[in-house]
Scaffold this motif. Sequence first.
Motif, PDB file in Angstrom:
ATOM      1  N   TYR A  94       0.867  -1.181   0.000  1.00 44.34           N
ATOM      2  CA  TYR A  94       0.000   0.000   0.000  1.00 44.34           C
ATOM      3  C   TYR A  94       0.897   1.222   0.000  1.00 44.34           C
ATOM      4  N   VAL A 139       3.654   0.447   2.706  1.00 40.81           N
ATOM      5  CA  VAL A 139       3.426  -0.653   3.649  1.00 40.81           C
ATOM      6  C   VAL A 139       3.429  -1.964   2.871  1.00 40.81           C
ATOM      7  N   ALA A 147       2.133  -5.210   3.022  1.00 39.52           N
ATOM      8  CA  ALA A 147       1.106  -5.869   3.847  1.00 39.52           C
ATOM      9  C   ALA A 147       1.087  -7.386   3.700  1.00 39.52           C
ATOM     10  N   SER A 194      -3.248  -8.371  14.947  1.00 41.35           N
ATOM     11  CA  SER A 194      -3.746  -7.217  14.220  1.00 41.35           C
ATOM     12  C   SER A 194      -2.631  -6.619  13.372  1.00 41.35           C
ATOM     13  N   GLY A 195      -2.933  -6.291  12.126  1.00 43.12           N
ATOM     14  CA  GLY A 195      -1.942  -5.689  11.238  1.00 43.12           C
ATOM     15  C   GLY A 195      -1.067  -6.691  10.508  1.00 43.12           C
ATOM     16  N   SER A 196      -1.350  -7.996  10.669  1.00 43.81           N
ATOM     17  CA  SER A 196      -0.475  -9.004  10.054  1.00 43.81           C
ATOM     18  C   SER A 196      -0.831  -9.296   8.599  1.00 43.81           C
ATOM     19  N   GLY A 197      -1.899  -8.657   8.083  1.00 42.71           N
ATOM     20  CA  GLY A 197      -2.219  -8.824   6.658  1.00 42.71           C
ATOM     21  C   GLY A 197      -3.410  -9.732   6.372  1.00 42.71           C
ATOM     22  N   LYS A 198      -4.151 -10.111   7.429  1.00 44.60           N
ATOM     23  CA  LYS A 198      -5.269 -11.057   7.248  1.00 44.60           C
ATOM     24  C   LYS A 198      -6.357 -10.491   6.338  1.00 44.60           C
ATOM     25  N   SER A 199      -6.803  -9.264   6.635  1.00 46.06           N
ATOM     26  CA  SER A 199      -7.879  -8.676   5.821  1.00 46.06           C
ATOM     27  C   SER A 199      -7.400  -8.405   4.405  1.00 46.06           C
ATOM     28  N   THR A 200      -6.143  -7.987   4.289  1.00 42.62           N
ATOM     29  CA  THR A 200      -5.578  -7.752   2.954  1.00 42.62           C
ATOM     30  C   THR A 200      -5.639  -9.034   2.142  1.00 42.62           C
TER      31      THR A 200
HETATM   32  P1  ADP Z   1      -5.164  -7.438   9.746  1.00 41.97           P
HETATM   33  O1  ADP Z   1      -6.462  -7.699   9.042  1.00 41.97           O
HETATM   34  O2  ADP Z   1      -4.341  -8.676   9.991  1.00 41.97           O
HETATM   35  O3  ADP Z   1      -5.331  -6.653  11.002  1.00 41.97           O
HETATM   36  P2  ADP Z   1      -4.580  -5.713   7.469  1.00 41.97           P
HETATM   37  O4  ADP Z   1      -4.535  -6.612   6.298  1.00 41.97           O
HETATM   38  O5  ADP Z   1      -5.792  -4.908   7.659  1.00 41.97           O
HETATM   39  O6  ADP Z   1      -4.233  -6.545   8.792  1.00 41.97           O
HETATM   40  O7  ADP Z   1      -3.336  -4.716   7.397  1.00 41.97           O
HETATM   41  C1  ADP Z   1      -2.009  -5.135   7.080  1.00 41.97           C
HETATM   42  C2  ADP Z   1      -1.106  -3.903   7.023  1.00 41.97           C
HETATM   43  O8  ADP Z   1      -1.479  -3.107   5.902  1.00 41.97           O
HETATM   44  C3  ADP Z   1      -1.217  -2.998   8.232  1.00 41.97           C
HETATM   45  O9  ADP Z   1       0.045  -2.461   8.476  1.00 41.97           O
HETATM   46  C4  ADP Z   1      -2.200  -1.939   7.781  1.00 41.97           C
HETATM   47  O10 ADP Z   1      -1.969  -0.729   8.461  1.00 41.97           O
HETATM   48  C5  ADP Z   1      -1.878  -1.806   6.315  1.00 41.97           C
HETATM   49  N1  ADP Z   1      -3.051  -1.437   5.495  1.00 41.97           N
HETATM   50  C6  ADP Z   1      -4.213  -2.122   5.365  1.00 41.97           C
HETATM   51  N2  ADP Z   1      -5.059  -1.516   4.523  1.00 41.97           N
HETATM   52  C7  ADP Z   1      -4.412  -0.414   4.091  1.00 41.97           C
HETATM   53  C8  ADP Z   1      -4.742   0.652   3.170  1.00 41.97           C
HETATM   54  N3  ADP Z   1      -5.910   0.659   2.537  1.00 41.97           N
HETATM   55  N4  ADP Z   1      -3.820   1.617   2.978  1.00 41.97           N
HETATM   56  C9  ADP Z   1      -2.632   1.595   3.621  1.00 41.97           C
HETATM   57  N5  ADP Z   1      -2.251   0.632   4.476  1.00 41.97           N
HETATM   58  C10 ADP Z   1      -3.118  -0.362   4.715  1.00 41.97           C
END
Ligand code: ADP
Length: 222
Positions: free
Chosen positions: A11, A18, A20, A40-46
Amino acid sequence: MIILKNVNKYYETGGERVHAVRNLSVTFPDTGLAFILGPSGSGKSTLLNLLGGLDLPSEGEIWIEDKEISTFTSKERTNYLNSYLGFVFQEYNILKDLSLKENIVLPFEIQGYSRKKINEKFEQILNDVELTGLEKRKVNQLSGGQKQRVAIARALASGSNLILADEPTGNLDEENSENIFDILKNLAHMNNCCVIVVTHNLELATKADKVITLRSGRIIEE
Ligand code: ADP
Ligand code: MG
């Protein structure tokens, strides 16, 4: 089968980059319940968004049944989003003023099914998520666990090959969480579909057929 090969996701925000998801390679089976764990922040949602075609990888390949996701035509992409997969969100993703039935059958209406087919499919799904008897209720007359089952039913109506759920039990107590995971597991096996769930809930990971754990965008355990 869903195959990820050397997937990276960056990102760019305000000059900051970042990383991700880092060089991730993993396979998900056509049938079964898979968990994605990690802090949290490990890339799961991504990762889930990439699987759901909501976002494309910066590098690498995602293969869905012999087709690489970035080569989808717009029609293939629409089919993928509207009839292959269903998303379950923590915030339920349901419309409070509609009845349970109206919420669930929405994707069937978008897909243009006949009234008869909609009713048949609705009965089946209602049974799958253990909500039979509540069809007349408005969604705001349901408990948290019941609402989450409506969200699962809606996802199933949207697509029954791949179900993606991002922390579906985040707002539920232990008993309701266990019930949701049992339903997801049964669905995976009864409907021969792949259910991929992001969760914090380590204790329930024993219910999964496959577990991957992420840390800083990498798989540290599979
Ligand atoms: P999780 O779901 O495991 O908490 P995310 O996949 O949401 O983690 O996020 C992984 C990393 O990517 C984090 O450092 C988050 O801050 C960053 N991130 C997620 N979405 C965005 C975005 N749209 N823009 C910038 N950084 C992002
Ligand atoms: Mg997340």
